[in-house]
Design a protein around this motif. Structure first.
Motif, PDB file in Angstrom:
ATOM      1  N   SER A 264       0.632  -1.147   0.138  1.00 28.42           N
ATOM      2  CA  SER A 264       0.214  -0.133  -0.009  1.00 28.42           C
ATOM      3  C   SER A 264       0.907   1.364   0.038  1.00 28.42           C
ATOM      4  O   SER A 264       0.568   2.045  -0.899  1.00 28.42           O
ATOM      5  N   LYS A 268       0.895   4.275  -2.874  1.00 29.22           N
ATOM      6  CA  LYS A 268       0.419   5.291  -2.549  1.00 29.22           C
ATOM      7  C   LYS A 268       1.532   6.533  -3.228  1.00 29.22           C
ATOM      8  O   LYS A 268       1.165   7.414  -3.673  1.00 29.22           O
ATOM      9  N   TYR A 273      -0.738   9.556  -4.172  1.00 28.23           N
ATOM     10  CA  TYR A 273      -2.213   9.763  -3.751  1.00 28.23           C
ATOM     11  C   TYR A 273      -2.325  10.787  -2.520  1.00 28.23           C
ATOM     12  O   TYR A 273      -3.243  11.586  -2.514  1.00 28.23           O
ATOM     13  N   ARG A 277      -5.098  13.460  -2.942  1.00 32.18           N
ATOM     14  CA  ARG A 277      -6.163  13.540  -1.818  1.00 32.18           C
ATOM     15  C   ARG A 277      -6.307  14.887  -1.430  1.00 32.18           C
ATOM     16  O   ARG A 277      -7.313  15.328  -1.196  1.00 32.18           O
ATOM     17  N   ASP A 306     -11.977  10.031  -4.650  1.00 31.61           N
ATOM     18  CA  ASP A 306     -10.988   9.951  -3.615  1.00 31.61           C
ATOM     19  C   ASP A 306      -9.785  11.012  -3.632  1.00 31.61           C
ATOM     20  O   ASP A 306      -9.098  11.349  -2.778  1.00 31.61           O
ATOM     21  N   THR A 307      -9.717  11.070  -5.135  1.00 30.92           N
ATOM     22  CA  THR A 307      -8.571  11.843  -5.423  1.00 30.92           C
ATOM     23  C   THR A 307      -8.942  13.041  -6.585  1.00 30.92           C
ATOM     24  O   THR A 307     -10.083  12.661  -7.125  1.00 30.92           O
ATOM     25  N   TYR A 334      -7.361   1.019  -6.679  1.00 30.25           N
ATOM     26  CA  TYR A 334      -8.000   1.743  -5.447  1.00 30.25           C
ATOM     27  C   TYR A 334      -7.440   3.071  -5.243  1.00 30.25           C
ATOM     28  O   TYR A 334      -8.488   3.967  -4.776  1.00 30.25           O
ATOM     29  N   TYR A 335      -6.271   3.265  -5.579  1.00 34.86           N
ATOM     30  CA  TYR A 335      -5.735   4.763  -5.544  1.00 34.86           C
ATOM     31  C   TYR A 335      -5.711   5.531  -6.640  1.00 34.86           C
ATOM     32  O   TYR A 335      -5.110   6.514  -6.975  1.00 34.86           O
ATOM     33  N   ASP A 336      -6.753   5.240  -7.255  1.00 36.36           N
ATOM     34  CA  ASP A 336      -7.144   5.797  -8.737  1.00 36.36           C
ATOM     35  C   ASP A 336      -6.114   6.304  -9.717  1.00 36.36           C
ATOM     36  O   ASP A 336      -5.779   7.070 -10.473  1.00 36.36           O
TER      37      ASP A 336
END
Length: 471
Positions: A264, A268, A273, A277, A306-307, A334-336
Motif C-alpha cells: 500500500s 500510494k 495519492y 487527496r 478519493d482524489t 483503489y488509489y485511482d
C-alpha cells in the motif's frame, strides 16, 4: 518423424514441431515405462564421481573410460593439466546430446517436467540415431560440473542446460575446453557467450516489444513499479534505454520490497495519492464555501472521488507476476491509477497467471508474450502423454531438444557447430520464433496480448521472420 532442413530456406525459420498423429500417443503406459527407464538409467549414471575426485559405482561396467581427478573449474583442465576431452563421434552416426537438470533437490519437480518435455521432443522429432542423456546436477555448481564431466566423457556432442546461472558458470569452462557448445536454460546474460547460449527469456526483448506497441498507440509517458532486486533493476534500465529512441519518457520509477506483505505505501507513493487527496479536499472546501448552483453540482460530482487530477504518466509497466501482480493492480486501481487515464503494461511472466481477467483491475492491460496457440498445443500433447500440465519453463527444454534433434538430422560435421546453432533464419518453437545470436542470447519475437473480461486475446501477432543479421 518431423524432418526439417536446418539451413537457409528462403528466409523461413526452421520449424521445431512434431507431426506425430494422435495414434502415436495411444499407448501412454508404454511410453511412460520407456521414459521412466531412461530417467532411472540417467540418475544411476549420475552417481559417478564426487566433487573431491572420488568414485562411486563400478565405472568399468558403464562402458566409459576411467575418470581422472575432476578438472579445475577455473581452467577446464584436469589435476595433471590434461584437458578434458569427449569421446570421438561413433562411426555408426549415433548423436549423443546431454541434458543437465537439478533432478534432485528444491527444483526436482520443475526439472522432471522439463525432462519430460525434452523426452517428448525426442519422441516427436528425433530419428533412431539420436540419444538424449539426462544427468542430475543436484542443484549445485559442483554437481553441475560433475554432471558435465560425465556427459563429455560419455560422448555428448552438445549439452542442454543447466538451469541455474551458477551451474552454467561451472559447466562452461569444461565444455569450452572439450569443444562442446552449451545451450542452457538460464536467462542470465552474464553467463552467455564464448560457447554458451541461454534459452531463457531476457527482459530486454520483452520490454522493447511492449514499449514499441504502447508508443505506437500514443502512450508516451511511462512509469515502472518494479521489485527491488536484480530483475527489477534490469527492467528499469532497459525501459529507460528502450524509450529514448522512441521519443517516449520514463517519468517515474519506484521499487518495492518483493518480500513485503503489503504494498500500500509503495502504491500510494507512485500514485501521488496524498497530494491528489489533499487537492480533492481543498477543492471540496472551496466549493462548499460557494452557494451557487454550479458549485453545488461540481461538489456532487466529487462525492465518490478519493482524489482529483491525473498522475503524470499514461502507461505503467508492472514486471511482477502471480499474486504480487494482482495485489499491485488492485491497489493502483483503489488509489485511482487505472484506465482510462493509465494503461498497465506487462512482460512474458504474465502468461504464467491463470485467468488474469479474474482481477478486474487488469482488464484492458497489454503484455508481451509468445503467441498462445503453439503453447496450447504443446500443453495438450504433454497432458496426453504424462497426465499433468507442464511447468511453464518446460517449453525451453522442448525447444532446445527439438533444435538439437533437428540439427542432428541435417548431416555433416559439426552438427552442433557455431554456424549451425546460429543460423540467421532462426527456429519456430513452442515459444515462438527465436534464434541463437553470436553473443549467446536467444533473440525472440513476441506477440502483444490484452487482458479482457472474457480472457486473454492476442491483439498483435509476432513477426514471422527475423531481420537480416548485421556485422
Amino acid at each position: 518423424m518431423c524432418r526439417q532442413p536446418a539451413h537457409d530456406d528462403g528466409g523461413r525459420p526452421v520449424q521445431l514441431s512434431g507431426n506425430r498423429s494422435g495414434s502415436c500417443w495411444a499407448s501412454h503406459a508404454a511410453l511412460q515405462l520407456v521414459l521412466a527407464a531412461l530417467v532411472a538409467l540417467a540418475l544411476a549414471a549420475c552417481a559417478g564421481p564426487t566433487v573431491d575426485g572420488g568414485r562411486a559405482g563400478d565405472q568399468s561396467r558403464s562402458g566409459l573410460p576411467p575418470l581422472p581427478p575432476l578438472p579445475d573449474l577455473r581452467t577446464g583442465e584436469g589435476a595433471a593439466g590434461a584437458p578434458l576431452q569427449r569421446l570421438p563421434i561413433p562411426p555408426d552416426g549415433t548423436v549423443r546430446v546431454a541434458i543437465l537438470l537439478p533432478l534432485s533437490g528444491a527444483s526436482a519437480e520443475l526439472s522432471q517436467s522439463m525432462l519430460n518435455a525434452a523426452e517428448m521432443a525426442v519422441f516427436e522429432i528425433a530419428d533412431d540415431k539420436f540419444v538424449l542423456m539426462p544427468f542430475d546436477t543436484k542443484g549445485t555448481a559442483e554437481g553441475a560440473a560433475a554432471a558435465a564431466e560425465q556427459a563429455i566423457r560419455g560422448g555428448a556432442q552438445l549439452i542442454l542446460g543447466p538451469l541455474l546461472a551458477a551451474s552454467v558458470e561451472a559447466v562452461a569452462p569444461l565444455a569450452r575446453t572439450a569443444g562442446v557448445h552449451v545451450v542452457s536454460f538460464s536467462n542470465s546474460q552474464s553467463v552467455a557467450g564464448n560457447g554458451v547460449f541461454i534459452m531463457g527469456f531476457v527482459p530486454q526483448q520483452q520490454v522493447e516489444a511492449i514499449v514499441d506497441f504502447a508508443v505506437a498507440k500514443g502512450l508516451m509517458r511511462h512509469a515502472v513499479l518494479a521489485p527491488q532486486d536484480a530483475y527489477g533493476n534490469a527492467v528499469v534500465d532497459t525501459m529507460r534505454t528502450a524509450l529514448l529512441p522512441r521519443n517516449g519518457t520514463l517519468v517515474r520509477t519506484h521499487f518495492y520490497d518483493p518480500n513485503a506483505g503489503d504494498f500500500s505505501s509503495d502504491v500510494k507513493v507512485v500514485a501521488d495519492y496524498d497530494q491528489r487527496r489533499t487537492a480533492l479536499l481543498q477543492q471540496r472546501a472551496l466549493l462548499q464555501r460557494q452557494h451557487d448552483e454550479v458549485s453545488r453540482q461540481a461538489l456532487k460530482r466529487l462525492e465518490n472521488r478519493d482524489t482529483i487530477g491525473d498522475v503524470d504518466f499514461n502507461a505503467m509497466l508492472l514486471p511482477a507476476t502471480g499474486q504480487t501482480l494482482r495485489s499491485l493492480a488492485s491497489l493502483l486501481s483503489y488509489y485511482d491509477v487505472d484506465l482510462p487515464a493509465v494503461r498497465f503494461l506487462g512482460l512474458r511472466n504474465w502468461d504464467e497467471i491463470e485467468k488474469p481477467q479474474a482481477e478486474p483491475a487488469l482488464t484492458g492491460s497489454w503484455f508481451a508474450a509468445p503467441a498462445p496457440a503453439a503453447r496450447q498445443r504443446f500443453e495438450e500433447r504433454f497432458k496426453e502423454a504424462f497426465g499433468r500440465a507442464p511447468a511453464r519453463l518446460a517449453s525451453l527444454a522442448y525447444d532446445s531438444t527439438a533444435l538439437a534433434a533437428t540439427l542432428a538430422q541435417d548431416g555433416g560435421e559439426p552438427r552442433f557447430g557455431f554456424e549451425a546453432l546460429t543460423i540467421a533464419n532462426g527456429f519456430e518453437g513452442v515459444d515462438g520464433l527465436f534464434r541463437l545470436e553470436a553473443n549467446g542470447v536467444a533473440q525472440r519475437k513476441f506477440a502483444i496480448l490484452e487482458v479482457r473480461k472474457a480472457g486473454v486475446q492476442m491483439i498483435q501477432a509476432p513477426p514471422t521472420v527475423f531481420a537480416p543479421m548485421t556485422n
